[in-house]
Design a protein around this motif. Structure first.
Motif, PDB file in Angstrom:
ATOM      1  N   VAL A  10     -14.640  29.466  85.504  1.00 26.14           N
ATOM      2  CA  VAL A  10     -14.384  28.979  86.866  1.00 26.14           C
ATOM      3  C   VAL A  10     -13.113  28.139  86.811  1.00 26.14           C
ATOM      4  CG1 VAL A  10     -15.365  27.830  88.875  1.00 26.14           C
ATOM      5  CG2 VAL A  10     -16.887  28.890  87.187  1.00 26.14           C
ATOM      6  N   ASP A  11     -12.043  28.663  87.380  1.00 30.12           N
ATOM      7  CA  ASP A  11     -10.714  28.066  87.208  1.00 30.12           C
ATOM      8  C   ASP A  11     -10.301  27.132  88.334  1.00 30.12           C
ATOM      9  OD1 ASP A  11     -10.691  29.793  85.060  1.00 30.12           O
ATOM     10  OD2 ASP A  11      -9.181  31.156  85.904  1.00 30.12           O
ATOM     11  N   THR A  12     -10.808  27.338  89.542  1.00 29.30           N
ATOM     12  CA  THR A  12     -10.235  26.701  90.729  1.00 29.30           C
ATOM     13  C   THR A  12     -11.304  26.076  91.621  1.00 29.30           C
ATOM     14  OG1 THR A  12     -10.419  28.703  92.075  1.00 29.30           O
ATOM     15  CG2 THR A  12      -8.415  28.468  90.740  1.00 29.30           C
ATOM     16  N   LEU A  13     -10.844  25.257  92.566  1.00 28.82           N
ATOM     17  CA  LEU A  13     -11.753  24.687  93.565  1.00 28.82           C
ATOM     18  C   LEU A  13     -12.366  25.789  94.416  1.00 28.82           C
ATOM     19  CD1 LEU A  13     -12.960  22.234  95.034  1.00 28.82           C
ATOM     20  CD2 LEU A  13     -10.896  22.186  96.455  1.00 28.82           C
ATOM     21  N   ARG A  14     -11.557  26.722  94.858  1.00 30.06           N
ATOM     22  CA  ARG A  14     -12.067  27.815  95.685  1.00 30.06           C
ATOM     23  C   ARG A  14     -13.104  28.639  94.916  1.00 30.06           C
ATOM     24  NH1 ARG A  14      -8.712  33.064  98.013  1.00 30.06           N
ATOM     25  NH2 ARG A  14     -10.385  33.888  99.310  1.00 30.06           N
ATOM     26  N   GLY A  15     -12.812  28.915  93.653  1.00 30.77           N
ATOM     27  CA  GLY A  15     -13.766  29.673  92.856  1.00 30.77           C
ATOM     28  C   GLY A  15     -15.087  28.947  92.702  1.00 30.77           C
ATOM     29  N   THR A  16     -15.030  27.623  92.575  1.00 25.25           N
ATOM     30  CA  THR A  16     -16.252  26.830  92.416  1.00 25.25           C
ATOM     31  C   THR A  16     -17.067  26.836  93.694  1.00 25.25           C
ATOM     32  OG1 THR A  16     -14.967  25.391  90.947  1.00 25.25           O
ATOM     33  CG2 THR A  16     -17.143  24.621  91.605  1.00 25.25           C
ATOM     34  N   ARG A  17     -16.392  26.688  94.813  1.00 24.42           N
ATOM     35  CA  ARG A  17     -17.106  26.581  96.089  1.00 24.42           C
ATOM     36  C   ARG A  17     -17.581  27.914  96.636  1.00 24.42           C
ATOM     37  NH1 ARG A  17     -13.471  22.227  99.585  1.00 24.42           N
ATOM     38  NH2 ARG A  17     -14.629  20.359  98.939  1.00 24.42           N
ATOM     39  N   LEU A 233     -16.052  36.966  82.845  1.00 21.65           N
ATOM     40  CA  LEU A 233     -15.671  37.254  84.225  1.00 21.65           C
ATOM     41  C   LEU A 233     -15.202  35.956  84.874  1.00 21.65           C
ATOM     42  CD1 LEU A 233     -18.800  37.292  86.435  1.00 21.65           C
ATOM     43  CD2 LEU A 233     -19.113  37.574  83.989  1.00 21.65           C
ATOM     44  N   HIS A 234     -14.614  36.086  86.041  1.00 19.09           N
ATOM     45  CA  HIS A 234     -14.025  34.934  86.715  1.00 19.09           C
ATOM     46  C   HIS A 234     -14.609  34.773  88.111  1.00 19.09           C
ATOM     47  CE1 HIS A 234     -11.107  35.804  83.525  1.00 19.09           C
ATOM     48  NE2 HIS A 234     -10.801  34.528  83.594  1.00 19.09           N
ATOM     49  N   ALA A 235     -14.944  33.541  88.455  1.00 16.29           N
ATOM     50  CA  ALA A 235     -15.502  33.272  89.777  1.00 16.29           C
ATOM     51  C   ALA A 235     -14.547  33.697  90.877  1.00 16.29           C
ATOM     52  CB  ALA A 235     -15.827  31.780  89.902  1.00 16.29           C
ATOM     53  N   GLU A 236     -13.237  33.632  90.593  1.00 15.87           N
ATOM     54  CA  GLU A 236     -12.228  33.972  91.596  1.00 15.87           C
ATOM     55  C   GLU A 236     -12.074  35.475  91.788  1.00 15.87           C
ATOM     56  OE1 GLU A 236     -11.761  30.006  90.045  1.00 15.87           O
ATOM     57  OE2 GLU A 236     -11.793  31.932  88.998  1.00 15.87           O
ATOM     58  N   LEU A 237     -12.543  36.282  90.857  1.00 16.33           N
ATOM     59  CA  LEU A 237     -12.398  37.738  90.929  1.00 16.33           C
ATOM     60  C   LEU A 237     -13.739  38.392  91.219  1.00 16.33           C
ATOM     61  CD1 LEU A 237      -9.972  38.349  87.915  1.00 16.33           C
ATOM     62  CD2 LEU A 237      -9.397  37.878  90.303  1.00 16.33           C
ATOM     63  N   GLU A 238     -14.602  38.451  90.203  1.00 17.66           N
ATOM     64  CA  GLU A 238     -15.903  39.101  90.382  1.00 17.66           C
ATOM     65  C   GLU A 238     -16.788  38.356  91.375  1.00 17.66           C
ATOM     66  OE1 GLU A 238     -14.602  40.253  86.172  1.00 17.66           O
ATOM     67  OE2 GLU A 238     -14.366  38.544  87.531  1.00 17.66           O
ATOM     68  N   GLY A 239     -16.502  37.083  91.585  1.00 15.90           N
ATOM     69  CA  GLY A 239     -17.288  36.329  92.553  1.00 15.90           C
ATOM     70  C   GLY A 239     -16.815  36.475  93.978  1.00 15.90           C
ATOM     71  N   GLN A 240     -15.693  37.183  94.173  1.00 16.90           N
ATOM     72  CA  GLN A 240     -15.169  37.342  95.526  1.00 16.90           C
ATOM     73  C   GLN A 240     -14.783  38.811  95.785  1.00 16.90           C
ATOM     74  OE1 GLN A 240     -12.653  33.483  95.188  1.00 16.90           O
ATOM     75  NE2 GLN A 240     -13.637  33.322  97.180  1.00 16.90           N
ATOM     76  N   LYS A 241     -13.519  39.144  95.767  1.00 18.26           N
ATOM     77  CA  LYS A 241     -13.113  40.485  96.174  1.00 18.26           C
ATOM     78  C   LYS A 241     -13.687  41.589  95.287  1.00 18.26           C
ATOM     79  CE  LYS A 241      -8.999  43.064  97.645  1.00 18.26           C
ATOM     80  NZ  LYS A 241      -9.086  44.237  96.753  1.00 18.26           N
TER      81      LYS A 241
END
Length: 299
Positions: A10-17, A233-241
């Motif tokens: 989890v790299d970013t604020l957006r990814g965390t939220r 995996l990454h919250a910003e990738l697999e967790g979103q788009k």
């Protein structure tokens, strides 16, 4: 079949939220365990734009649609916008993941700062960065962190030693083929490294025509045996788009008969007497720019 340990950076604020809660719901539907590794300090994602002159960086960016996945606002943090403190702003989301039964650990304090500097930094700088993340983790969760997974698979010898100083039994800070004990100055450390063994989504997308509809199939081709793997995996990738593609991958692994586990589960199943020692080494990984920690032949 084997175990697939799911390691979520989890790299970013957006990814965390946003990405983290989405992933928790997907994992729950798949009856899968996983380890979430949090960035706990300032989000300076915009600083990563300085990598534009590094070999391979532009090629990777063109394949993975960085703006789509991270968002314009996130890419401005540290450039035109101040970097928000993730551990302060998203502590409740982090605790919710712990309360949902998932393992949590440290990814980093400042993701871009660590990624772009740690290889050349001294012990004082390294320990200061790691201590900041450790203290913030304890503040957020009320307990010490059980594990660590370095930002961008970037480390130095002092960082590996600090994991031992903390008393962690296992971490996942590099790439490789299987568990090993890292050696510093020829001496093995106590903790076990559980390296990422499979390519990540952003390393495979756009290569040989692979897109969001076919990427799950590509990964499934690599897990047809009964061996154990670690997938990052990454919250910003697999967790979103890329969430639909990740859900297909989870279903495929279930169909193959794999257990989907956390890093703690993987470590608990090891015969520690058979874990080899290996020196710390650097090398390249297809689809990723620059060098990172890799697993050399065992000693």
């Amino acid at each position: 079949m084997g175990r697939i340990a799911l390691k979520i950076d989890v790299d970013t604020l957006r990814g965390t939220r946003e990405g983290v809660p989405n992933l928790a719901r997907m994992l729950d539907r798949a009856h899968a365990r996983a380890t979430f590794l949090f960035s706990l300090g300032p989000d300076h994602t915009g600083w990563a734009l300085r990598r534009v002159f590094r070999p391979g960086f532009l090629k990777k960016v063109s394949r993975t649609s960085v703006v789509e996945h991270y968002g314009i606002k996130t890419l401005m943090y540290g450039v035109l916008l101040p970097g928000p403190d993730i551990g302060r702003r998203a502590a409740s989301q982090m605790r919710a993941i712990r309360d949902a039964g998932f393992e949590c650990g440290i990814h980093t304090w400042d993701h871009v700062l660590w990624h772009d500097n740690v290889r050349e930094r001294d012990q004082e700088w390294t320990v200061e960065q790691m201590t900041s993340s450790y203290r913030r983790y304890a503040e957020v969760f009320g307990a010490p962190p059980p594990t660590h997974g370095a930002a961008g698979w970037q480390m130095n010898e002092y960082a590996f030693q600090q994991i031992d100083t903390w008393g962690m039994r296992y971490a996942s800070d590099g790439r490789g083929d299987g568990p090993y004990r890292p050696c510093v100055n020829g001496e093995p450390l106590r903790h076990v490294q559980l390296p990422t063994t499979l390519p990540t989504f952003d390393e495979v997308l756009g290569v040989d025509g692979i897109d969001e509809s076919t990427i799950a199939g590509k990964l499934l081709e690599l897990t047809t045996d009964d061996g154990d793997h670690v997938f990052t995996l990454h919250a910003e990738l697999e967790g979103q788009k890329l969430a639909p593609a990740f859900e297909r991958l989870l279903a495929g692994w279930r169909a193959q008969g794999h257990q989907l586990v956390a890093m703690s589960d993987y470590h608990a199943a090891l015969d520690l007497s058979k874990v080899p020692n290996a020196d710390i080494a650097w090398g390249e990984v297809p689809g990723r720019s620059g060098e990172l920690i890799i697993q050399p032949p065992a000693l």
